[in-house]
Design a protein around this motif. Structure first.
Motif, PDB file in Angstrom:
ATOM      1  N   CYS A 197      36.409  45.043  42.148  1.00  0.00           N
ATOM      2  CA  CYS A 197      35.164  45.075  42.919  1.00  0.00           C
ATOM      3  C   CYS A 197      34.689  46.487  43.206  1.00  0.00           C
ATOM      4  N   ASN A 243      30.482  39.699  40.705  1.00  0.00           N
ATOM      5  CA  ASN A 243      30.061  38.295  40.766  1.00  0.00           C
ATOM      6  C   ASN A 243      31.114  37.330  40.216  1.00  0.00           C
ATOM      7  N   LYS A 244      32.116  37.883  39.515  1.00  0.00           N
ATOM      8  CA  LYS A 244      33.169  37.037  38.959  1.00  0.00           C
ATOM      9  C   LYS A 244      34.353  36.883  39.912  1.00  0.00           C
ATOM     10  N   CYS A 245      34.472  37.773  40.892  1.00  0.00           N
ATOM     11  CA  CYS A 245      35.556  37.696  41.875  1.00  0.00           C
ATOM     12  C   CYS A 245      35.120  36.784  43.017  1.00  0.00           C
ATOM     13  N   THR A 246      35.251  35.488  42.809  1.00  0.00           N
ATOM     14  CA  THR A 246      34.802  34.488  43.771  1.00  0.00           C
ATOM     15  C   THR A 246      35.990  33.844  44.476  1.00  0.00           C
ATOM     16  N   VAL A 298      37.920  31.601  42.077  1.00  0.00           N
ATOM     17  CA  VAL A 298      38.845  32.368  41.233  1.00  0.00           C
ATOM     18  C   VAL A 298      40.077  32.778  42.035  1.00  0.00           C
ATOM     19  N   LYS A 351      30.387  44.808  36.614  1.00  0.00           N
ATOM     20  CA  LYS A 351      30.901  43.815  35.666  1.00  0.00           C
ATOM     21  C   LYS A 351      31.618  42.649  36.345  1.00  0.00           C
ATOM     22  N   TYR A 352      32.341  42.928  37.437  1.00  0.00           N
ATOM     23  CA  TYR A 352      33.246  41.910  37.974  1.00  0.00           C
ATOM     24  C   TYR A 352      32.900  41.417  39.378  1.00  0.00           C
ATOM     25  N   ASP A 403      42.007  42.585  42.882  1.00  0.00           N
ATOM     26  CA  ASP A 403      40.667  42.127  43.255  1.00  0.00           C
ATOM     27  C   ASP A 403      39.820  43.281  43.790  1.00  0.00           C
TER      28      ASP A 403
END
Length: 349
Positions: free
Chosen positions: A128, A137-140, A143, A134-135, A124
């Motif tokens: 970040c 905003n996707k590492c929430t 998730v 790229k990632y 993670d």
């Protein structure tokens, strides 16, 4: 102790190659006193850690999601290990039944989950830091919770063979005519003897160690490059400064956790490899026997240390720890210090 296989052997069996005094000393100082002290420290620290991480309203970032679940697994590992130490004084049949039916499968699931959570946290932070655009905003948190659930499901499936590997048997020592209980492998095929133990060791220890070591190198390189770019720009927005400070705090915390993890788990990885190849080697050499037991002790240290690491290296954690338990001394001290500084400035003016 996590997956300690020497307990299934009678001391008289071990003393065929090692002195009885040496074996009893190792059991006394490492497997009794050492484990009890570390478990006591670990139970206190992990209990406080679970309470703070789950109670605090501010420690809710994605990284702390992994740390919250890590605190739960570490507490359960230490609790199970403490029960194993207490249970070692029970009668042989009860002890070995507990070990084969509950302790060995449960400790395998918990330790593997804990190790993979450290790896997931490292992945993670790698995404970040090294691939922020790229990632990030996707590492929430959603998730992160899904990853935790998948890790737990995977480790349960991975450790299912442990439920069927061993069974309790009654034996008699021909030299002393004393009856004792031990556990033996139910299945002795290639899968249970070589394939599954090696695969399990790779997944539970080797993969997390390699993941943590390699990704940390990449994270450090990326941080140095980004710091150089920021120094060239000189001017930064308030948001960029806040993000940089948060990344710095998480980086120090992650490095500390990962260093202890590698130092404590890597020796156990080596001992597990030797155990899978030729387990009897530990009973023919004092150094190997001592090394095996020290590795078990270090593994317990790994699952006991995180709370104390957070307290030592994380100012955010210490601040939230004080807030959760209502400790105002640090806050009052800082406020009074700030007030004194403002008064001195007024006096100078």
């Amino acid at each position: 102790m996590p997956n300690d296989s020497t307990k299934s052997f009678d001391i008289d069996q071990l003393s065929a190659h090692l002195s009885r005094e040496f074996i009893l000393s190792v059991y006394l100082y490492i497997k009794t006193i050492g484990i009890i002290v570390i478990c006591a420290i670990g139970l206190i620290g992990n209990t406080l850690n679970v309470y703070v991480l789950w109670k605090s309203k501010r420690l809710k970032t994605v990284s702390y999601t992994y740390l919250r679940w890590l605190s739960v697994t570490d507490l359960l590992v230490i609790a199970m290990t403490t029960m194993a130490v207490i249970n070692s004084s029970a009668s042989g049949e009860i002890r070995e039944t507990y070990r084969t039916r509950l302790y060995i499968p449960a400790i395998g699931i918990l330790t593997t989950t804990s190790n993979l959570l450290v790896a997931a946290l490292t992945v993670d932070r790698y995404l970040c830091v090294c691939h922020a655009v790229k990632y990030r905003n996707k590492c929430t948190q959603f998730v992160a919770n899904v990853v935790v659930a998948l890790i737990l499901a995977f480790t349960v499936i991975l450790q299912i063979p442990l439920t069927y590997v061993y069974h309790v048997v009654e034996k008699t020592n021909p030299a002393t005519n004393i009856t004792f209980y031990t556990y033996e492998k139910t299945y002795a095929g290639i899968f249970y003897t070589y394939v599954w133990p090696i695969a399990s060791g790779i997944v539970s220890k080797l993969v997390p160690i390699v993941c943590v070591a390699v990704l940390h190198i990449l994270i450090i390189r990326s941080r140095r490059r980004r710091l150089a770019e920021r120094q060239e720009r000189r001017q930064q927005s308030r948001e960029e400064r806040a993000t940089q400070k948060e990344e710095q705090r998480l980086f120090v915390l992650l490095v500390s956790i990962s260093t202890v993890f590698v130092v404590c788990i890597f020796p156990r990885l080596i001992s597990s490899a030797v155990q899978n190849i030729k387990f009897s080697a530990y009973f023919h050499n004092k150094i190997l026997f001592l090394y095996y037991n020290i590795c078990l002790l270090l593994e317990v240290v790994n699952y006991s240390a995180n709370f104390y690491i957070y307290i030592l290296v994380s100012s955010d954690y210490k601040r939230n720890f004080r807030q959760v338990f209502g400790i105002k001394s640090g806050l009052v001290h800082s406020e009074s210090q700030t007030g004194n500084e403002s008064q001195s400035k007024t006096t100078k003016c």
